[in-house]
Scaffold this motif. Structure first.
Motif, PDB file in Angstrom:
ATOM      1  N   TYR A   1       0.856  -1.179   0.000  1.00 47.58           N
ATOM      2  CA  TYR A   1       0.000   0.000   0.000  1.00 47.58           C
ATOM      3  C   TYR A   1       0.895   1.233   0.000  1.00 47.58           C
ATOM      4  O   TYR A   1       1.781   1.357   0.845  1.00 47.58           O
ATOM      5  CB  TYR A   1      -0.914   0.004   1.223  1.00 47.58           C
ATOM      6  N   ASP A   2       0.668   2.112  -0.957  1.00 51.48           N
ATOM      7  CA  ASP A   2       1.464   3.330  -1.064  1.00 51.48           C
ATOM      8  C   ASP A   2       0.653   4.518  -0.571  1.00 51.48           C
ATOM      9  O   ASP A   2      -0.496   4.712  -0.988  1.00 51.48           O
ATOM     10  CB  ASP A   2       1.883   3.567  -2.522  1.00 51.48           C
ATOM     11  N   PHE A   3       1.271   5.299   0.302  1.00 53.64           N
ATOM     12  CA  PHE A   3       0.613   6.481   0.851  1.00 53.64           C
ATOM     13  C   PHE A   3       1.462   7.708   0.550  1.00 53.64           C
ATOM     14  O   PHE A   3       2.667   7.610   0.331  1.00 53.64           O
ATOM     15  CB  PHE A   3       0.424   6.324   2.368  1.00 53.64           C
ATOM     16  N   THR A   4       0.815   8.861   0.583  1.00 56.20           N
ATOM     17  CA  THR A   4       1.528  10.096   0.260  1.00 56.20           C
ATOM     18  C   THR A   4       2.452  10.540   1.383  1.00 56.20           C
ATOM     19  O   THR A   4       3.411  11.259   1.140  1.00 56.20           O
ATOM     20  CB  THR A   4       0.527  11.228  -0.048  1.00 56.20           C
ATOM     21  N   ASN A   5       2.155  10.132   2.635  1.00 54.35           N
ATOM     22  CA  ASN A   5       3.035  10.502   3.743  1.00 54.35           C
ATOM     23  C   ASN A   5       3.052   9.385   4.793  1.00 54.35           C
ATOM     24  O   ASN A   5       2.263   8.441   4.748  1.00 54.35           O
ATOM     25  CB  ASN A   5       2.608  11.844   4.371  1.00 54.35           C
TER      26      ASN A   5
ATOM     27  N   GLU B   1      -7.612   1.679   3.226  1.00 52.38           N
ATOM     28  CA  GLU B   1      -6.623   2.423   2.439  1.00 52.38           C
ATOM     29  C   GLU B   1      -7.294   3.591   1.714  1.00 52.38           C
ATOM     30  O   GLU B   1      -6.804   4.729   1.746  1.00 52.38           O
ATOM     31  CB  GLU B   1      -5.948   1.511   1.422  1.00 52.38           C
ATOM     32  N   LEU B   2      -8.423   3.323   1.079  1.00 54.43           N
ATOM     33  CA  LEU B   2      -9.137   4.369   0.343  1.00 54.43           C
ATOM     34  C   LEU B   2      -9.579   5.490   1.277  1.00 54.43           C
ATOM     35  O   LEU B   2      -9.383   6.673   0.966  1.00 54.43           O
ATOM     36  CB  LEU B   2     -10.344   3.752  -0.371  1.00 54.43           C
TER      37      LEU B   2
ATOM     38  N   LYS C   1      -6.591   7.521   2.442  1.00 56.52           N
ATOM     39  CA  LYS C   1      -6.102   8.374   1.365  1.00 56.52           C
ATOM     40  C   LYS C   1      -7.036   9.552   1.105  1.00 56.52           C
ATOM     41  O   LYS C   1      -6.603  10.604   0.644  1.00 56.52           O
ATOM     42  CB  LYS C   1      -5.909   7.561   0.083  1.00 56.52           C
ATOM     43  N   GLU C   2      -8.325   9.381   1.405  1.00 57.80           N
ATOM     44  CA  GLU C   2      -9.285  10.479   1.269  1.00 57.80           C
ATOM     45  C   GLU C   2      -9.109  11.516   2.377  1.00 57.80           C
ATOM     46  O   GLU C   2      -9.709  12.579   2.335  1.00 57.80           O
ATOM     47  CB  GLU C   2     -10.715   9.953   1.303  1.00 57.80           C
TER      48      GLU C   2
ATOM     49  N   GLN D   1      -0.233   8.822   7.068  1.00 56.81           N
ATOM     50  CA  GLN D   1      -1.277   7.966   6.496  1.00 56.81           C
ATOM     51  C   GLN D   1      -0.894   6.500   6.617  1.00 56.81           C
ATOM     52  O   GLN D   1      -1.734   5.664   6.955  1.00 56.81           O
ATOM     53  CB  GLN D   1      -1.515   8.324   5.033  1.00 56.81           C
TER      54      GLN D   1
ATOM     55  N   PHE E   1      -3.009   3.802   8.689  1.00 54.50           N
ATOM     56  CA  PHE E   1      -3.466   2.569   8.044  1.00 54.50           C
ATOM     57  C   PHE E   1      -3.044   1.344   8.851  1.00 54.50           C
ATOM     58  O   PHE E   1      -3.845   0.448   9.109  1.00 54.50           O
ATOM     59  CB  PHE E   1      -2.909   2.492   6.615  1.00 54.50           C
TER      60      PHE E   1
END
Length: 153
Positions: free
Chosen positions: A23-27, A67-68, A71-72, A30, A34
């Motif tokens: 799972y890739d997150f922006t920071n 995850e969704l 990310k939101e 997150q 998760f």
């Protein structure tokens, strides 16, 4: 012959390698959220296993949904509320305190206290019945006197 062994080794090596979800997150916040949520949410299908450790299809779906939502930009409480609304209180390891859950915690204690009270009252009643009264003493003396008369006769 070597070719067959190499081919078999490759087949077993490929099948033995586990698929790890990435799972890739922006920071990092997150990613940490998760990880925390997947360890705190329970798999609805598995017996007492969180969705991070479960291989069930529903656990994979829940991880994807977490995850969704992360990310939101939803908070931990918002994600947990969403999961509880969808799957019920079972999905969260820390269910809220409700009258039903309070009853589940208090009822066993009340049953134990009631059992002790029953035993104590029963013992008191038995002790009252077993206590020796003046009337009992008089009856005993009458019986002893009758027995002595029969013996001397």
């Amino acid at each position: 012959m070597r070719f067959v062994f190499v081919l078999l080794a490759l087949v077993f090596a490929v099948s033995a390698s586990a698929v790890e979800e990435k799972y890739d997150f922006t920071n990092d916040e997150q990613a940490a959220l998760f990880t925390e949520l997947t360890k705190e949410l329970r798999c609805p299908k598995c017996q007492n296993q969180n969705i991070a450790d479960s291989d069930a299809v529903v656990a994979k779906d829940l991880r994807d949904k977490v995850e969704l939502l992360v990310k939101e930009g939803q908070s931990k409480d918002q994600v947990i509320d969403y999961m509880i609304d969808r799957y019920g209180y079972f999905v969260h390891y820390q269910p809220p305190v409700t009258p039903a859950t309070i009853l589940l915690w208090i009822l066993p204690g009340l049953i134990v206290l009631g059992g002790f009270a029953f035993i104590i009252l029963r013992q008191k009643k038995a002790a009252q019945k077993a206590s020796w009264s003046e009337r009992d003493e008089q009856q005993l003396q009458k019986l002893i006197t009758r027995y002595k008369r029969k013996e001397s006769a």
